[in-house]
Design a protein around this motif. Structure first.
Motif, PDB file in Angstrom:
ATOM      1  N   ARG A  64       0.823  -1.196   0.000  1.00 45.01           N
ATOM      2  CA  ARG A  64       0.000   0.000   0.000  1.00 45.01           C
ATOM      3  C   ARG A  64       0.866   1.258   0.000  1.00 45.01           C
ATOM      4  NH1 ARG A  64      -1.142   4.818   3.235  1.00 45.01           N
ATOM      5  NH2 ARG A  64      -3.133   5.553   2.409  1.00 45.01           N
ATOM      6  N   ARG A  65       1.937   1.258   0.799  1.00 41.22           N
ATOM      7  CA  ARG A  65       2.814   2.429   0.855  1.00 41.22           C
ATOM      8  C   ARG A  65       3.450   2.682  -0.508  1.00 41.22           C
ATOM      9  NH1 ARG A  65       7.184   1.474   5.033  1.00 41.22           N
ATOM     10  NH2 ARG A  65       8.233   0.381   3.332  1.00 41.22           N
ATOM     11  N   ALA A  68       0.753   4.018  -2.868  1.00 36.93           N
ATOM     12  CA  ALA A  68       0.428   5.402  -2.532  1.00 36.93           C
ATOM     13  C   ALA A  68       1.500   6.354  -3.031  1.00 36.93           C
ATOM     14  CB  ALA A  68       0.252   5.540  -1.020  1.00 36.93           C
ATOM     15  N   ALA A  72       0.777   8.997  -6.029  1.00 33.59           N
ATOM     16  CA  ALA A  72       0.918  10.409  -5.697  1.00 33.59           C
ATOM     17  C   ALA A  72       1.877  11.111  -6.656  1.00 33.59           C
ATOM     18  CB  ALA A  72       1.408  10.560  -4.261  1.00 33.59           C
ATOM     19  N   LEU A  89      -6.200   3.270  -6.922  1.00 29.93           N
ATOM     20  CA  LEU A  89      -6.481   3.173  -5.490  1.00 29.93           C
ATOM     21  C   LEU A  89      -7.608   2.169  -5.206  1.00 29.93           C
ATOM     22  CD1 LEU A  89      -6.314   6.991  -4.660  1.00 29.93           C
ATOM     23  CD2 LEU A  89      -4.612   5.263  -4.036  1.00 29.93           C
ATOM     24  N   TYR A 132      -7.441   9.413  -2.128  1.00 34.93           N
ATOM     25  CA  TYR A 132      -6.050   9.058  -1.868  1.00 34.93           C
ATOM     26  C   TYR A 132      -5.889   8.458  -0.478  1.00 34.93           C
ATOM     27  CZ  TYR A 132      -1.022   9.300  -1.661  1.00 34.93           C
ATOM     28  OH  TYR A 132       0.296   8.956  -1.550  1.00 34.93           O
ATOM     29  N   SER A 133      -6.585   9.016   0.495  1.00 36.12           N
ATOM     30  CA  SER A 133      -6.486   8.489   1.863  1.00 36.12           C
ATOM     31  C   SER A 133      -7.891   8.235   2.394  1.00 36.12           C
ATOM     32  CB  SER A 133      -5.748   9.485   2.762  1.00 36.12           C
ATOM     33  OG  SER A 133      -5.630   8.991   4.077  1.00 36.12           O
ATOM     34  N   HIS A 344      -7.083  15.307  -3.047  1.00 34.95           N
ATOM     35  CA  HIS A 344      -5.956  14.371  -2.968  1.00 34.95           C
ATOM     36  C   HIS A 344      -4.680  15.080  -2.509  1.00 34.95           C
ATOM     37  CE1 HIS A 344      -7.860  11.194  -5.835  1.00 34.95           C
ATOM     38  NE2 HIS A 344      -8.470  11.306  -4.673  1.00 34.95           N
ATOM     39  N   GLN A 347      -4.774  15.443   1.178  1.00 39.78           N
ATOM     40  CA  GLN A 347      -4.574  14.172   1.871  1.00 39.78           C
ATOM     41  C   GLN A 347      -3.136  13.672   1.745  1.00 39.78           C
ATOM     42  OE1 GLN A 347      -7.676  11.728   0.153  1.00 39.78           O
ATOM     43  NE2 GLN A 347      -9.270  12.630   1.448  1.00 39.78           N
ATOM     44  N   MET A 348      -2.441  14.103   0.687  1.00 37.52           N
ATOM     45  CA  MET A 348      -1.054  13.668   0.496  1.00 37.52           C
ATOM     46  C   MET A 348      -0.090  14.302   1.507  1.00 37.52           C
ATOM     47  SD  MET A 348      -0.690  13.862  -3.635  1.00 37.52           S
ATOM     48  CE  MET A 348      -1.693  12.829  -4.723  1.00 37.52           C
ATOM     49  N   ASP A 351      -1.112  12.002   4.800  1.00 40.87           N
ATOM     50  CA  ASP A 351      -1.847  10.737   4.659  1.00 40.87           C
ATOM     51  C   ASP A 351      -3.003  10.683   5.655  1.00 40.87           C
ATOM     52  OD1 ASP A 351      -2.534   8.270   3.627  1.00 40.87           O
ATOM     53  OD2 ASP A 351      -1.207   7.162   4.963  1.00 40.87           O
TER      54      ASP A 351
END
Length: 891
Positions: A64-65, A68, A72, A89, A132-133, A344, A347-348, A351
């Protein structure tokens, strides 16, 4: 400078990410391999440092990391658009949820596959639009019969333990972060139900108890993980709960109410600027989504093409179908894209699942992460999109609604100004409604709906040619209705329908009576296609079969009755609204009837065969005569039918309860006649007249084709041969229809007894005139020089000359005119008399002269300037038809 290559966008995005996003900077440090690849401009959404031998939870967290980070950087660089970002996602969320379900089952029951346990994705996971999160909002279901479980373990206990382990695998945090936050509160009654529900219990809930907002939630539902087949079975079962053909504007109001409550609850995020809530604020993401979902709930029950789960796709389809303005759709789609993109970016930073624009230096970081100079530039970029979405959504639900006064004097003055000549009587009607005198108006909800619709309904009634008459017909309708809530909410939401309703109530007692029996018929007029031609017989049959599920014969009959009722009502409304030629409507009525005969005959034959089998080498054939044979019906036409069967009458059926062929087909035809004519709660279909069969009412209901042919060749009377000129097979195989048509052609071509056709026709017409006089001075059918005289004239020429043998009267006249056997004026006479008959069956079924306003409607339907022209043209036409009839029959 010249000769200097522009920086790689991916590498440049890495640099911005390190400077302005603590989370992305950390992820780059934790993933040196990805850092190197991205800094070199290489983007790979499948690459991570996870290995297959890692524990499932840790592997998913690392994957997942990595995802992401890749998403991003691709997003910031402009390499991935919003669709690519959300699909990546969502795809990972589906994979992670499925992996967790498989792992949880494998841990408890090694070697078992994930049968009997499914994750239904709702919200943005369901529509493929994850943030995104974002949390995921699944509903977890299980099948007690197939769920893997340990020995002596109850299915419910096993399911909950599997569900808890799934949530633990996805939500657990360590140095590698977490996989997904899981919110299970969208399941039915979350405060009292376990986190995993039996699938049948969930189906029962949504069929019987679900709240309106849950319908909107299920627009985006999808079987995402685990036992997909089980999930699809669940979704198929609850589809009627989501997509209803009968519109419930109470549900629409509930969705709007959610939006208002969100605005109230998140008041601080409503004003645009720093701190603005991109999701819940006025003009935000949620309002674009709700705008699409409201229109999908209104129209998606009738048009499956509108059931797109993704917001932008739904808006595009709604615009393409003409339900929303294309410019509004473009504003909403563009605004949604921009707001989601900036969401997004927010949220970036850390996270975090946040939707609110930060303030101060934090907003500067968001702007620069997006590639803008400062926060002012970011707000300037967002402002027009927020304003556009807010303006469009606000137009859906104007909170400042007019209301009709409860003060008698004020109400009466308002009604007089609106155009009611007897305002006191109109006031008394409205006061009667408000007093809950009728069952349909006794509940508080019904009276609330009445008050909401009065400002729409009363002005519409006032525009009717005779407002008082329209009001009284509405009163009679309300008096008969069991419930009025839905019809009021429909009229409130669609003011144009209120005007059409007023027109129907003013002019068309036939349609008003239909509406009194089935108020849901008005629902059908909200669909733009209601005013299109009804299509060919094959497409109508497909519609009538569309909801067939299983072997429920009665449910099939009811569905056909509903479709027929809707189509006939819509066709009648086309004439009243002045948008269709009555000749086209008459042909449409006939196509609807033919499709109903075909579908119900197939269903009845299949049902009958379950007990009695089939007769080998034999089949049922249905012959239509009269207006049905000629494919030109009115709203109230009977269907003149003859039932025949091919093969030998000595044959026997092959079922568990065998019957001889004659008894078999007579019982089958009785069943089919009942299916076509017996009224049910879904409404009546047609009156069936079988008296034109061989030997009339004295003979058997069904005979063999050979018997029919012999009767027509040897024993039939002139009037039966006249009827045969309009005979047309409407059910049976192509070979059987061809065989029947060949018999008819041979008989009409001369294979029949020699008789004095003219003398017989004259005697028959005199007998009819004596026993069936005209009903009124506009009886286009029975008046001297009316349609019956025209039909007799045509049939005499057809039988004597053996030409022009088309079942459609208009086509037959064209042929006979072309051969010089009828005056050229007879085609115009046919068209005028048919238009008049079809129109008057709706607006003056007693054939008496209607009021002045309805006279104008009749004139318009006939293509004439005014009522004076109608009277004059009818008189001239009757004289021409009567003269033609006299010339043909003169000795």
């Amino acid at each position: 400078m010249d000769g200097v290559a522009p920086p790689d966008p991916v590498a440049a995005a890495v640099e911005r990410a390190r400077r302005f996003s603590p989370f992305l900077a950390m992820a780059l440090d934790r993933e040196p391999g990805l850092d190197a690849a991205l800094s070199a401009g290489r983007l790979d959404l499948t690459k991570s440092s996870a290995t297959p031998d890692m524990p499932v939870g840790r592997r998913l967290r690392i994957e997942r990391r990595a995802l992401a980070l890749n998403v991003a950087i691709g997003d910031i660089a402009g390499v991935l658009d919003l669709t690519a970002v959300t699909e990546a996602l969502t795809g990972f969320a589906d994979y992670a949820l499925d992996t967790a379900i498989r792992a949880a089952i494998e841990e408890r029951t090694p070697g078992e596959v994930p049968h009997g346990f499914v994750g239904i994705a709702l919200g943005k996971q369901g529509s493929g639009e994850l943030n995104y999160s974002s949390d995921i909002d699944p509903i977890l279901l299980f099948d007690p019969e197939t769920l893997p479980r340990r020995a002596r373990e109850e299915p419910e206990e096993a399911a909950v333990r599997i569900g808890k382990r799934v949530v633990e695998l996805l939500q657990a945090r360590d140095g590698d972060g977490y996989v997904l936050r899981v919110d299970l509160r969208l399941r039915p009654s979350p405060e009292i139900t376990p986190i995993v529900l039996p699938v049948d219990a969930a189906i029962g809930y949504y069929e019987a108890q679900a709240l309106p907002w849950e319908r909107a939630a299920f627009i985006r539902a999808r079987a995402a993980a685990g036992d997909i087949a089980l999930g699809q079975r669940f979704l198929d079962a609850v589809r009627p709960f989501v997509w209803r053909r009968a519109l419930d504007f109470g549900a629409i109001g509930e969705i709007r109410g959610i939006s208002r409550r969100i605005r109230d609850h998140h008041a601080q995020g409503q004003v645009f600027g720093a701190g603005y809530d991109l999701k819940r604020g006025r003009g935000g993401i949620r309002e674009a989504e709700f705008f699409a979902q409201i229109h999908q709930l209104i129209h998606g029950g009738r048009d499956p093409a509108l059931r797109a789960p993704a917001t932008r796709e739904a808006l595009a389809r709604l615009a393409a179908a003409g339900w929303i303005d294309p410019d509004d759709a473009a504003i909403l789609i563009d605004g949604y894209t921009v707001l989601r993109t900036i969401e997004h970016r927010v949220q970036m930073i850390d996270d975090r699942q946040t939707h609110r624009l930060p303030t101060g230096d934090a907003l500067e970081r968001v702007a620069k992460l997006h590639g803008l100079d400062d926060s002012r530039a970011l707000l300037e970029a967002l402002a027009p999109h927020v304003a556009g979405i807010g303006r469009i959504y606000d137009a859906l639900d104007d909170d400042v609604r007019p209301a009709f006064s409860h003060d008698a004097v004020t109400l009466e003055d308002d009604l007089a100004r609106a155009g009611f000549s007897d305002a006191a009587a109109a006031r008394q009607r409205i006061e009667t409604w408000r007093s809950a005198a009728y069952p349909a108006l006794r509940s508080p909800a019904a009276r609330e709906a009445l008050e909401a619709v009065l400002p729409t309904l009363v002005p519409a009634l006032a525009t009717a040619p005779v407002p008082q008459a329209a009001l009284l017909r509405l009163d009679a309708l309300l008096e008969r209705l069991p419930s009025a809530i839905n019809i009021f909410r429909l009229l409130e939401a669609r003011p144009g329908l209120a005007t059409l309703l007023a027109t129907i109530l003013s002019h068309a007692p036939t349609l008003a009576d239909d509406l009194g029996r089935r108020p849901d018929l008005l629902d059908g007029l909200i669909d733009a296609t209601a005013f299109d031609p009804v299509g060919d017989v094959a497409s109508l049959m497909a519609t009538m079969r569309a909801h067939e599920t299983g072997g429920d014969y009665q449910a099939r009959l009811d569905h056909v009755r509903r479709v027929v009722g809707e189509r006939r009502f819509a066709l009648g409304a086309q004439i009243v609204a002045g948008i269709a030629d009555p000749l086209d409507v008459a042909a449409g009525y006939a196509r609807v009837a033919e499709a109903a005969i075909g579908v119900l005959a197939d269903a009845t034959i299949a049902e009958f065969a379950r007990a009695h089998g089939v007769v080998p080498g034999s089949e049922l054939v249905i012959l239509a005569l009269g207006r049905m044979g000629g494919a030109m019906l009115t709203h109230a036409s009977d269907l003149d039918l003859i039932y025949l069967f091919t093969g030998s009458f000595t044959a026997e059926s092959d079922g568990a309860k065998p019957l001889g062929a004659t008894l078999y087909y007579n019982r089958l035809a009785q069943r089919l006649t009942a299916a076509l004519s017996v009224a049910t709660p879904a409404g009546p279909l047609y009156q069936i007249d079988t008296r034109l069969r061989p030997s009339g009412g004295q003979g058997p209901l069904v005979v063999t084709l050979d018997s029919f042919a012999r009767y027509q060749r040897e024993d039939a009377w002139t009037w039966e041969h006249m009827a045969l000129t309009r005979a047309r097979p409407v059910f049976g195989s192509a070979d059987a229809r061809a065989a029947v048509s060949a018999v008819i052609a041979a008989v009409l071509g001369g294979a029949r007894p020699s008789r004095d056709i003219v003398a017989d026709a004259v005697a028959m017409r005199a007998e009819m005139a004596a026993h069936k006089p005209p009903r009124g001075e506009l009886d286009a059918k029975l008046l001297p020089g009316g349609l019956v005289d025209l039909e007799f004239a045509v049939h005499v020429v057809q039988l004597v000359r053996r030409v022009g043998l088309h079942p459609n009267l208009g086509s037959a006249i064209d042929d006979l005119v072309g051969q010089g056997l009828l005056p050229a004026e007879m085609r115009a006479a046919h068209d005028l008399l048919t238009r008049l008959l079809v129109t008057l069956r709706l607006v003056a079924p007693d054939s008496q002269v209607p009021g002045p306003a309805t006279q104008a409607l009749v004139a318009r339907a006939l293509g004439l300037a005014d009522w004076t022209a109608v009277v004059a043209t009818l008189a001239t036409t009757r004289q021409e038809v009567e003269r033609t009839w006299q010339e043909l029959t003169r000795g």
